[in-house]
Motif scaffolding. Sequence first.
Motif, PDB file in Angstrom:
ATOM      1  N   ASN A  69       0.809  -1.215   0.000  1.00 24.33           N
ATOM      2  CA  ASN A  69       0.000   0.000   0.000  1.00 24.33           C
ATOM      3  C   ASN A  69       0.845   1.268   0.000  1.00 24.33           C
ATOM      4  OD1 ASN A  69      -2.477  -1.380   0.030  1.00 24.33           O
ATOM      5  ND2 ASN A  69      -2.398  -1.625   2.251  1.00 24.33           N
ATOM      6  N   SER A  70       2.153   1.115  -0.156  1.00 23.77           N
ATOM      7  CA  SER A  70       3.058   2.265  -0.181  1.00 23.77           C
ATOM      8  C   SER A  70       3.628   2.453  -1.577  1.00 23.77           C
ATOM      9  CB  SER A  70       4.205   2.040   0.816  1.00 23.77           C
ATOM     10  OG  SER A  70       5.121   1.057   0.321  1.00 23.77           O
ATOM     11  N   GLU A  71       4.492   3.453  -1.702  1.00 20.04           N
ATOM     12  CA  GLU A  71       5.129   3.713  -2.993  1.00 20.04           C
ATOM     13  C   GLU A  71       6.111   2.617  -3.376  1.00 20.04           C
ATOM     14  OE1 GLU A  71       7.612   5.449   0.248  1.00 20.04           O
ATOM     15  OE2 GLU A  71       5.482   5.439  -0.278  1.00 20.04           O
ATOM     16  N   LEU A  72       6.388   1.681  -2.468  1.00 21.05           N
ATOM     17  CA  LEU A  72       7.307   0.586  -2.746  1.00 21.05           C
ATOM     18  C   LEU A  72       6.640  -0.563  -3.512  1.00 21.05           C
ATOM     19  CD1 LEU A  72       9.129   0.394   0.706  1.00 21.05           C
ATOM     20  CD2 LEU A  72      10.102   1.200  -1.438  1.00 21.05           C
ATOM     21  N   ARG A  73       5.344  -0.493  -3.704  1.00 25.08           N
ATOM     22  CA  ARG A  73       4.627  -1.579  -4.383  1.00 25.08           C
ATOM     23  C   ARG A  73       5.225  -1.838  -5.758  1.00 25.08           C
ATOM     24  NH1 ARG A  73      -0.680  -3.507  -3.749  1.00 25.08           N
ATOM     25  NH2 ARG A  73      -1.528  -4.589  -5.573  1.00 25.08           N
ATOM     26  N   ASP A  74       5.605  -3.075  -6.004  1.00 23.88           N
ATOM     27  CA  ASP A  74       6.174  -3.477  -7.285  1.00 23.88           C
ATOM     28  C   ASP A  74       6.019  -4.994  -7.408  1.00 23.88           C
ATOM     29  OD1 ASP A  74       8.125  -4.599  -5.654  1.00 23.88           O
ATOM     30  OD2 ASP A  74       9.806  -3.734  -6.724  1.00 23.88           O
ATOM     31  N   PRO A  75       6.455  -5.599  -8.508  1.00 27.72           N
ATOM     32  CA  PRO A  75       6.285  -7.057  -8.653  1.00 27.72           C
ATOM     33  C   PRO A  75       6.922  -7.869  -7.531  1.00 27.72           C
ATOM     34  CG  PRO A  75       6.776  -6.080 -10.777  1.00 27.72           C
ATOM     35  CD  PRO A  75       6.943  -4.986  -9.771  1.00 27.72           C
ATOM     36  N   GLY A  76       8.038  -7.380  -6.978  1.00 26.79           N
ATOM     37  CA  GLY A  76       8.673  -8.114  -5.887  1.00 26.79           C
ATOM     38  C   GLY A  76       7.793  -8.192  -4.656  1.00 26.79           C
ATOM     39  N   ILE A  77       7.137  -7.086  -4.318  1.00 24.19           N
ATOM     40  CA  ILE A  77       6.219  -7.089  -3.178  1.00 24.19           C
ATOM     41  C   ILE A  77       5.042  -8.016  -3.450  1.00 24.19           C
ATOM     42  CG2 ILE A  77       4.694  -5.669  -1.765  1.00 24.19           C
ATOM     43  CD1 ILE A  77       7.634  -5.109  -1.305  1.00 24.19           C
ATOM     44  N   LEU A  78       4.549  -7.991  -4.687  1.00 21.88           N
ATOM     45  CA  LEU A  78       3.423  -8.864  -5.047  1.00 21.88           C
ATOM     46  C   LEU A  78       3.814 -10.334  -4.947  1.00 21.88           C
ATOM     47  CD1 LEU A  78       2.091  -6.829  -8.096  1.00 21.88           C
ATOM     48  CD2 LEU A  78       1.010  -7.034  -5.850  1.00 21.88           C
ATOM     49  N   LEU A  79       5.060 -10.661  -5.300  1.00 13.82           N
ATOM     50  CA  LEU A  79       5.524 -12.040  -5.163  1.00 13.82           C
ATOM     51  C   LEU A  79       5.531 -12.466  -3.703  1.00 13.82           C
ATOM     52  CD1 LEU A  79       8.485 -12.278  -7.712  1.00 13.82           C
ATOM     53  CD2 LEU A  79       6.208 -13.278  -7.920  1.00 13.82           C
ATOM     54  N   ILE A  80       5.942 -11.557  -2.811  1.00 11.88           N
ATOM     55  CA  ILE A  80       5.949 -11.878  -1.386  1.00 11.88           C
ATOM     56  C   ILE A  80       4.525 -12.093  -0.891  1.00 11.88           C
ATOM     57  CG2 ILE A  80       6.414 -10.934   0.907  1.00 11.88           C
ATOM     58  CD1 ILE A  80       8.892  -9.627  -0.224  1.00 11.88           C
ATOM     59  N   GLN A  81       3.607 -11.229  -1.320  1.00 11.03           N
ATOM     60  CA  GLN A  81       2.215 -11.414  -0.917  1.00 11.03           C
ATOM     61  C   GLN A  81       1.661 -12.751  -1.422  1.00 11.03           C
ATOM     62  OE1 GLN A  81       0.706  -7.341  -2.245  1.00 11.03           O
ATOM     63  NE2 GLN A  81      -0.329  -7.572  -0.273  1.00 11.03           N
ATOM     64  N   GLY A  82       1.977 -13.071  -2.668  1.00 17.04           N
ATOM     65  CA  GLY A  82       1.532 -14.353  -3.198  1.00 17.04           C
ATOM     66  C   GLY A  82       2.125 -15.518  -2.425  1.00 17.04           C
ATOM     67  N   PHE A  83       3.410 -15.419  -2.102  1.00 18.16           N
ATOM     68  CA  PHE A  83       4.079 -16.458  -1.325  1.00 18.16           C
ATOM     69  C   PHE A  83       3.360 -16.702  -0.002  1.00 18.16           C
ATOM     70  CE2 PHE A  83       6.997 -16.777   2.334  1.00 18.16           C
ATOM     71  CZ  PHE A  83       7.487 -18.063   2.165  1.00 18.16           C
ATOM     72  N   LEU A  84       3.000 -15.623   0.701  1.00 17.85           N
ATOM     73  CA  LEU A  84       2.340 -15.763   1.992  1.00 17.85           C
ATOM     74  C   LEU A  84       0.950 -16.387   1.842  1.00 17.85           C
ATOM     75  CD1 LEU A  84       3.386 -12.366   3.617  1.00 17.85           C
ATOM     76  CD2 LEU A  84       4.178 -14.642   4.254  1.00 17.85           C
TER      77      LEU A  84
END
Length: 429
Positions: free
Chosen positions: A290-305
Amino acid sequence: MGASEVSNHKGTKQYFEFVREFQIIFCKVCETHFAKFHEKEEDFYLFDARGDEGILMILPPNDLKNDTFARHVDLALTIALALKREWLACDENRSRVKNQKLLPVDLGIGIHVGHTFIEEDRTSKHAIRNPRGFRPEGYAINLAKRVEGYSRNGKFTNIFLSEAAHGAWTGVPDERMVIFDEMQVMEPKGISRKIAVFEVKHHFLPTDWADYIDVASKRGRSLVDTRKIDLELLHSAHALNPTNLWLAEEYILQSVVANYSGIKMKDRNRPEFRKKAFSEAKVIAENLANSELRDPGILLIQGFLEGEQFEFGSEREFYDEAAADPRARMAEVHWYKALSYSYQIFYELNRSMKKSWDDLERNQQDLIKLAYKEFEKAKNFDTNSAWLPFDHVCELVRWATSIEDTNAGIDQIEIAHSRLSEDIASVHP
């Protein structure tokens, strides 16, 4: 980083103890990794720490047919991340974070690949740090130092690779657990040309991370030692700077490992226990997203969890969103999605006690076909890796219903083997 500033607020003895602690931690991390993951005669190496700096050199045998640079850069990255983890927990940083409410002193790390001139010097011999008594000199060492100096400009991990090191690393045949930021260009002092450099942005657990909990690893990649995890320290450091991506991701990964380790063995595959164990990590990942850091890497971590909680549908939604982003590392996105289909099948089979293709429901057979398609997509984006075709063959052979499927699996094995470095392939024919 910032050691000079620290010296302004300490007495001479206190500053000496501060620097000495860094030297001890640096040598300990290097020694641990080489003792655990390298045979005595496999590679030459040397490391040392002087003042507030440390140097590590990995020297392959003088045989150009054994191109092991990719593996060495990957090992250097593993050591760099382990060093940051150990350094965060040093006495000085504990005091700064917990007592003074100050950000921890960070490390800047530069990694380069190149040729050096080496002399043998008996006075330099050290049983552990420099067993061969090597004394290296040359341009490559100077450039590595310049990359390390530039690392102070980092925004994420402050771990930078030169273009040569990054180019070598792209040949890693195994699973890759870091994602780099976009290329930057530096003008190193005393060097006539500009140099491209790459900062490590994201770091992940390996997909088989749970195997590291109860069995000692022999691989040396993204190690996690549950005995040394201090979630309270990580929580406090993260609270001081919630937008520090390295601290946030380290907190997520260590929280996952520590809380999973606390689940009784009989309950580890029960969704309610996993949801509770990973709830803290999930909140941190959502805050990043939900921050300006949102990118594919963050999405991969969310998917992993999500996948670790057996929420396979929502897991793949995150991967689809990541795949739609032009910044995505497409091979990893499709590979993770393929594994998600596979894990869902196994989860459902374990619950229903079914074992064969004939026992599968039609929708489960469709999941297998979708996994095949995602593996094919992943392989199209990465022609160096051995892990992509290897995982693909595991699925092909596991669910084979004809000789054609089996032959296709054999073809993938041959592709995977051909992409291994010569020294590894020779011991795994």
